[in-house]
Design a protein around this motif. Structure first.
Motif, mmCIF file in Angstrom:
data_model
loop_
_atom_site.group_PDB
_atom_site.id
_atom_site.type_symbol
_atom_site.label_atom_id
_atom_site.label_comp_id
_atom_site.label_asym_id
_atom_site.label_seq_id
_atom_site.Cartn_x
_atom_site.Cartn_y
_atom_site.Cartn_z
ATOM 1 N N ALA A 49 0.823 -1.211 0.000
ATOM 2 C CA ALA A 49 0.000 0.000 0.000
ATOM 3 C C ALA A 49 0.856 1.260 0.000
ATOM 4 O O ALA A 49 0.549 2.222 -0.709
ATOM 5 C CB ALA A 49 -0.940 -0.013 1.205
ATOM 6 N N LEU A 50 1.935 1.271 0.765
ATOM 7 C CA LEU A 50 2.802 2.454 0.795
ATOM 8 C C LEU A 50 3.512 2.668 -0.540
ATOM 9 O O LEU A 50 3.604 3.802 -1.028
ATOM 10 C CB LEU A 50 3.813 2.335 1.931
ATOM 11 N N ILE A 51 4.027 1.593 -1.131
ATOM 12 C CA ILE A 51 4.676 1.713 -2.438
ATOM 13 C C ILE A 51 3.661 2.169 -3.480
ATOM 14 O O ILE A 51 3.952 3.016 -4.327
ATOM 15 C CB ILE A 51 5.349 0.384 -2.838
ATOM 16 N N GLY A 52 2.451 1.644 -3.425
ATOM 17 C CA GLY A 52 1.404 2.061 -4.349
ATOM 18 C C GLY A 52 1.056 3.525 -4.181
ATOM 19 O O GLY A 52 0.868 4.242 -5.174
ATOM 20 N N LEU A 53 0.990 3.994 -2.946
ATOM 21 C CA LEU A 53 0.681 5.398 -2.695
ATOM 22 C C LEU A 53 1.776 6.308 -3.244
ATOM 23 O O LEU A 53 1.497 7.333 -3.867
ATOM 24 C CB LEU A 53 0.496 5.629 -1.193
ATOM 25 N N ILE A 72 -2.151 2.280 -8.308
ATOM 26 C CA ILE A 72 -3.517 1.918 -7.917
ATOM 27 C C ILE A 72 -3.635 0.413 -7.723
ATOM 28 O O ILE A 72 -4.275 -0.065 -6.776
ATOM 29 C CB ILE A 72 -4.528 2.447 -8.952
ATOM 30 N N LEU A 73 -2.988 -0.349 -8.599
ATOM 31 C CA LEU A 73 -3.013 -1.810 -8.449
ATOM 32 C C LEU A 73 -2.325 -2.245 -7.151
ATOM 33 O O LEU A 73 -2.814 -3.138 -6.452
ATOM 34 C CB LEU A 73 -2.366 -2.480 -9.656
ATOM 35 N N LEU A 74 -1.197 -1.619 -6.836
ATOM 36 C CA LEU A 74 -0.505 -1.958 -5.587
ATOM 37 C C LEU A 74 -1.324 -1.532 -4.363
ATOM 38 O O LEU A 74 -1.315 -2.234 -3.342
ATOM 39 C CB LEU A 74 0.879 -1.316 -5.549
ATOM 40 N N LEU A 75 -1.997 -0.397 -4.449
ATOM 41 C CA LEU A 75 -2.880 0.003 -3.348
ATOM 42 C C LEU A 75 -3.988 -1.025 -3.138
ATOM 43 O O LEU A 75 -4.315 -1.380 -1.999
ATOM 44 C CB LEU A 75 -3.494 1.375 -3.625
ATOM 45 N N GLY A 76 -4.559 -1.498 -4.241
ATOM 46 C CA GLY A 76 -5.595 -2.525 -4.134
ATOM 47 C C GLY A 76 -5.060 -3.823 -3.562
ATOM 48 O O GLY A 76 -5.706 -4.455 -2.713
ATOM 49 N N LEU A 77 -3.865 -4.227 -4.002
ATOM 50 C CA LEU A 77 -3.257 -5.448 -3.472
ATOM 51 C C LEU A 77 -2.978 -5.304 -1.975
ATOM 52 O O LEU A 77 -3.254 -6.219 -1.192
ATOM 53 C CB LEU A 77 -1.960 -5.762 -4.224
#
Length: 98
Positions: A49-53, A72-77
């Motif tokens: 989530a942090l990397i996605g943000l 956005i995909l990493l935030l969802g994951l």
């Protein structure tokens, strides 16, 4: 050096006091298999989530739509890992009925 009778008595009192105060901890210590304090997906979920943000913010700052989509995909994951780990932790604490 062997323990004296007084030391054995004090140790037994401490053990009984621990069992009375916190039976769950006492069973963990006696079994030798402590339970996990944090759900399994907590740290990978937070990291994703942090990397996605960071990717979403960086992609929005510079014209990089690929970074925004990946973020956005990493935030969802990360959200799935975090929500899945909390659901599993809650269900593991409950006893099945029936």
């Amino acid at each position: 050096m062997p323990m004296s009778d007084e030391e054995r008595r004090l140790l037994k009192e401490l053990e009984l006091g621990l069992i009375a105060d916190d039976p769950h901890l006492a069973m963990e210590l006696l079994s030798g298999y402590p339970t996990r304090r944090f759900p399994a997906g907590l740290f990978p979920g937070i990291a994703a989530a942090l990397i996605g943000l960071v990717l979403v913010l960086a992609g929005a700052g510079i014209p990089a739509p690929g970074a925004v989509v990946l973020g956005i995909l990493l935030l969802g994951l990360g959200a799935c890992l975090l929500l899945g780990s909390t659901v599993l932790a809650r269900s593991a604490g409950r006893q099945p009925t029936g």
